[in-house]
Each structure stands twice: as C-alpha cells, then as structure tokens.
Design a protein around this motif. Structure first.
Motif, short mmCIF file in Angstrom:
data_model
loop_
_atom_site.label_atom_id
_atom_site.label_comp_id
_atom_site.label_asym_id
_atom_site.label_seq_id
_atom_site.Cartn_x
_atom_site.Cartn_y
_atom_site.Cartn_z
N LEU A 17 -7.21 -13.60 15.10
CA LEU A 17 -6.73 -12.25 14.78
C LEU A 17 -6.13 -11.58 16.02
CD1 LEU A 17 -6.47 -9.76 12.93
CD2 LEU A 17 -8.83 -9.19 13.52
N ARG A 18 -6.80 -11.72 17.15
CA ARG A 18 -6.28 -11.12 18.38
C ARG A 18 -4.95 -11.76 18.79
NH1 ARG A 18 -11.86 -10.71 19.25
NH2 ARG A 18 -12.03 -12.79 20.17
N ARG A 19 -4.81 -13.07 18.57
CA ARG A 19 -3.53 -13.71 18.89
C ARG A 19 -2.42 -13.18 17.99
NH1 ARG A 19 -6.74 -18.42 18.86
NH2 ARG A 19 -5.74 -19.17 16.94
N ALA A 20 -2.74 -12.97 16.73
CA ALA A 20 -1.73 -12.43 15.80
C ALA A 20 -1.32 -11.03 16.22
CB ALA A 20 -2.29 -12.44 14.38
N GLN A 21 -2.28 -10.22 16.64
CA GLN A 21 -1.96 -8.86 17.07
C GLN A 21 -1.14 -8.87 18.35
OE1 GLN A 21 -6.04 -7.54 17.16
NE2 GLN A 21 -5.86 -6.45 15.22
N ALA A 22 -1.50 -9.75 19.28
CA ALA A 22 -0.78 -9.83 20.56
C ALA A 22 0.65 -10.32 20.38
CB ALA A 22 -1.53 -10.76 21.52
N SER A 23 0.91 -11.02 19.27
CA SER A 23 2.26 -11.53 19.01
C SER A 23 3.12 -10.52 18.25
CB SER A 23 2.18 -12.84 18.23
OG SER A 23 1.48 -13.83 18.98
N VAL A 83 0.85 -1.19 0.00
CA VAL A 83 0.00 0.00 0.00
C VAL A 83 0.89 1.25 0.00
CG1 VAL A 83 -1.68 1.33 1.34
CG2 VAL A 83 -1.93 -1.16 1.12
N GLU A 84 0.72 2.09 -0.99
CA GLU A 84 1.60 3.24 -1.17
C GLU A 84 1.17 4.46 -0.36
OE1 GLU A 84 1.66 3.90 -5.33
OE2 GLU A 84 2.83 2.10 -5.81
N SER A 85 -0.11 4.55 -0.05
CA SER A 85 -0.61 5.76 0.62
C SER A 85 -0.27 5.79 2.11
CB SER A 85 -2.13 5.86 0.43
OG SER A 85 -2.77 4.68 0.85
N VAL A 86 0.14 4.66 2.69
CA VAL A 86 0.54 4.60 4.10
C VAL A 86 1.87 3.85 4.18
CG1 VAL A 86 -0.07 3.90 6.43
CG2 VAL A 86 -1.87 4.58 4.84
N GLN A 87 2.92 4.54 4.47
CA GLN A 87 4.24 3.92 4.51
C GLN A 87 4.39 2.98 5.71
OE1 GLN A 87 6.66 4.24 2.11
NE2 GLN A 87 4.99 5.28 1.03
N GLY A 88 5.06 1.84 5.46
CA GLY A 88 5.34 0.90 6.54
C GLY A 88 4.13 0.18 7.08
N LEU A 89 3.07 0.06 6.30
CA LEU A 89 1.84 -0.57 6.78
C LEU A 89 2.00 -2.09 6.78
CD1 LEU A 89 -1.06 0.09 7.71
CD2 LEU A 89 -1.79 -0.27 5.34
N THR A 90 1.59 -2.72 7.87
CA THR A 90 1.52 -4.17 7.98
C THR A 90 0.14 -4.55 8.50
OG1 THR A 90 2.40 -4.21 10.24
CG2 THR A 90 4.00 -4.38 8.42
N ALA A 91 -0.13 -5.84 8.56
CA ALA A 91 -1.45 -6.28 9.01
C ALA A 91 -1.33 -7.58 9.78
CB ALA A 91 -2.38 -6.46 7.82
N GLY A 102 1.96 -8.62 15.49
CA GLY A 102 1.43 -8.27 14.18
C GLY A 102 2.27 -8.80 13.03
N ASP A 103 1.83 -8.46 11.83
CA ASP A 103 2.50 -8.89 10.59
C ASP A 103 2.62 -10.41 10.57
OD1 ASP A 103 3.69 -8.74 8.13
OD2 ASP A 103 5.70 -8.31 8.91
N ARG A 104 1.53 -11.08 10.92
CA ARG A 104 1.55 -12.54 10.97
C ARG A 104 0.14 -13.10 10.83
NH1 ARG A 104 4.46 -14.52 15.37
NH2 ARG A 104 3.28 -16.47 15.34
N VAL A 105 0.09 -14.41 10.58
CA VAL A 105 -1.17 -15.14 10.45
C VAL A 105 -1.29 -16.10 11.63
CG1 VAL A 105 -2.55 -16.71 9.04
CG2 VAL A 105 -1.03 -15.04 7.95
#
Length: 331
Positions: free
Chosen positions: A288-294, A249-257, A296-299
């Motif tokens: 999703l909450r587990r991924a965020q608690a770890s 994504v170009e409009s937000v630098q360094g974006l992860t999910a 982020g940038d993961r499944v």
C-alpha cells in the motif's frame, strides 16, 4: 453450536456427512427429500445448507428456493465426480461454494467451517454499516472510527484462515485500500459528512465483491478486504475493479485510492519461510505504501509463497463417495 442442514437422499452418504460435521462440533439435521429440506429451512433457519446434486435430487433447485426465501443462508452444493462444470452450475444456482466427490472429511469440515465464519463476519459488517448510517442520520459528532473498534472477531477469522490455507493448500488474498490524499479529501470534512463518505465507500467496495468475500473498515479511512480461495491473478482483477468503484463515490468528487495486495499461494514455490497472518498484513501494508509513493490510484502487490508443510501424521483420511442412485431411506 451451529445447526447445519444436510439435504441428502442416501442414508450412507448422509450418515458419513453427519459424522464429519458432528465430529467438528456442529449440530446436524438430515433431510432425505427436497420438500422436507425446504420445510426444515423455513422452520429452523440453519446456519448452513449442504445439499447433494444428482439427476434424481435437484439440490440446485433447493438452493434457488432457499436463496429466494432466506437469501442470507449460505448453501454448499455437492457434485458427483463426473460433473464437468460444478463451479459454473453452483454459481448459477446462487450457492456460495461447491465440492466435488469423493469428499474427504477434512475438506468438508474445512469448507463448512469457513462458510459459517464468513457468514458471521458478514453479519458483523452489517452491524458496522448500520452504526455508520445511524451516525450520519443523527448528526452525531463522534469519529467515524467509533463503531469500528470491535473488530476482534474479524481479526480472529483472518488469523485462523491463514493457518487453514496453509494446512489445506488453498490460496487466500488480503487487500488494504486507502483513499488517496486522505487528509485533504476526507479528514477535513465535518464528521457527519466524512462518515457518509466512508459509508458510501464501504458500500461500493462490498458491491464489487463476491458473496464469500468480506470487506470491513480497518482504521480511519482504511479498509481491509479478505478474498478466500483467490490466487494472485484473480485478486489483481478484483483490486483493479475496486479502484474503479472508489472513483464512483458521489459524495467526494475526484476520489481515488491506493491498494496493497498480499496473496498466499501455498503451491507457488518452495524453500521460503512459513507465512503468517502478521506477515501477510505487513506485506499488504508495505505494498500500500509503495502504491501511495508512486502517485496513488494504483495496485501494488505480489504473491507470497511458503514452504509446503508436511502432512500431519494424525490427519484423518476418511472419505465419502456421492451416490448417483441412492437407496430409498427406510420409512
């Protein structure tokens, strides 16, 4: 009532397919020749084209022509039992799905209904994208979630597909995706800029999916992705691909999910509670909450199995056998 075009030279096979689909509430038009089928597609724009593929009937060629002239029209190809690589051939022709004979009524009806509903869902996604783009261009200060409130159709689709996958024993996957550090990266942006970023995310996510997959905004900064006929291993590959696409994504630098994954595989195990739409969504949310608690940038996610349901006593068992050398239809 949805109009389905059946391209089939065999009178017997075409008649059986017509009975299957009309019994499920669809309007059916049969074309016994390829040129006739193509003319009917141009004239009537059916919601779905179903075509046989044999040595004497080039259903794949018909599919390519339909995709060239009306790319949004779903195509289902039917192959003979001896075909060794139907998935590869149908994908090469541009078809959304394929079936291999002999064909049971329930299988045909289920596949056709799913394809029609997914086509409608993609239309709804297109409307959402258009509204988000209008917000961006007009500088409207409404929240990005304003055009996303009417997702009832999509929710009904997901609810129904869970029940269908339990009945007909095929895997489905749900993914919940949310940008990491949303409050810092996106929520603080001016509404038009945030809308633009969310629209770009949706576009990049959708570009990383198959034609039969569906992705829609589910809430502020959260997206839900539905993958039919997808087991855990395949869904994990898709999830990892989507994480990489978010980084583009170009409009937000360094974006992860972060991404939560829940997959229903009916044959995975026995003795567990029946899976429902709500339980799958809960599983995906917790993942999703587990991924965020770890960090982020993961499944995070796992397969969800259910106890196989006993077949219904009234389940129709009528089948149709595809004919490699069909009779010539009467003049």
């Amino acid at each position: 009532m949805a109009l389905v075009l059946v391209a089939e030279p065999s009178v017997a096979v075409a008649g059986a397919l017509r009975r299957f689909l009309e019994g499920a509430g669809h309007e059916v038009l049969v074309a016994s020749a390829l040129q006739e089928a193509l003319e009917r597609v141009r004239e009537l724009a059916p919601v779905l084209v179903l075509s046989s593929v044999t040595e004497s009937f080039d259903g794949e060629g018909l599919c390519r022509q339909v995709k060239e002239e009306l790319p949004g029209t779903p195509v289902l190809l039917l192959y003979l039992p001896e075909e060794e690589s139907p998935e590869t051939r149908s994908a090469s022709a541009g078809a959304e799905a394929c079936l291999v004979g002999p064909l049971k009524r329930a299988t045909v009806v289920s596949c056709v209904s799913l394809m029609i509903q997914l086509a409608k869902a993609r239309e709804a996604v297109s409307v959402v994208r258009t509204e988000m783009q209008l917000l961006q261009h007009q500088g409207n200060r409404r929240e990005a979630t304003a055009p996303l409130s009417d997702l009832e159709f999509f929710k009904r689709l997901l609810f129904m597909e869970v029940k269908r996958s339990r009945r007909y024993r095929y895997p489905i996957a749900y993914l919940l995706l949310e940008p990491d550090r949303y409050a810092e990266k996106l929520a603080s942006l001016p509404p038009p800029v945030r809308t633009s970023a969310l629209a770009e995310m949706l576009r990049r996510i959708s570009d990383g999916l198959r034609d039969i997959d569906v992705a829609v905004p589910f809430a502020e900064g959260r997206f839900i992705i539905f993958l039919p006929y997808t087991p855990y291993e395949g869904a994990l590959v898709v999830a990892e691909r989507l994480l990489q696409r978010v980084k583009q994504v170009e409009s937000v630098q360094g974006l992860t999910a972060s991404l939560g994954l829940a997959v229903f595989e009916p044959s995975a195990a026995k003795g567990q509670a029946q899976v429902s739409f709500g339980s799958l969504m809960k599983e995906a949310g917790e993942a999703l909450r587990r991924a965020q608690a770890s960090g982020g940038d993961r499944v995070e996610g796992r397969p969800v199995a259910s106890e196989p349901a006993a077949p219904a006593a009234s389940e129709p068992t009528e089948t149709v056998v595809l004919d490699a050398a069909p009779e010539t239809p009467p003049e």
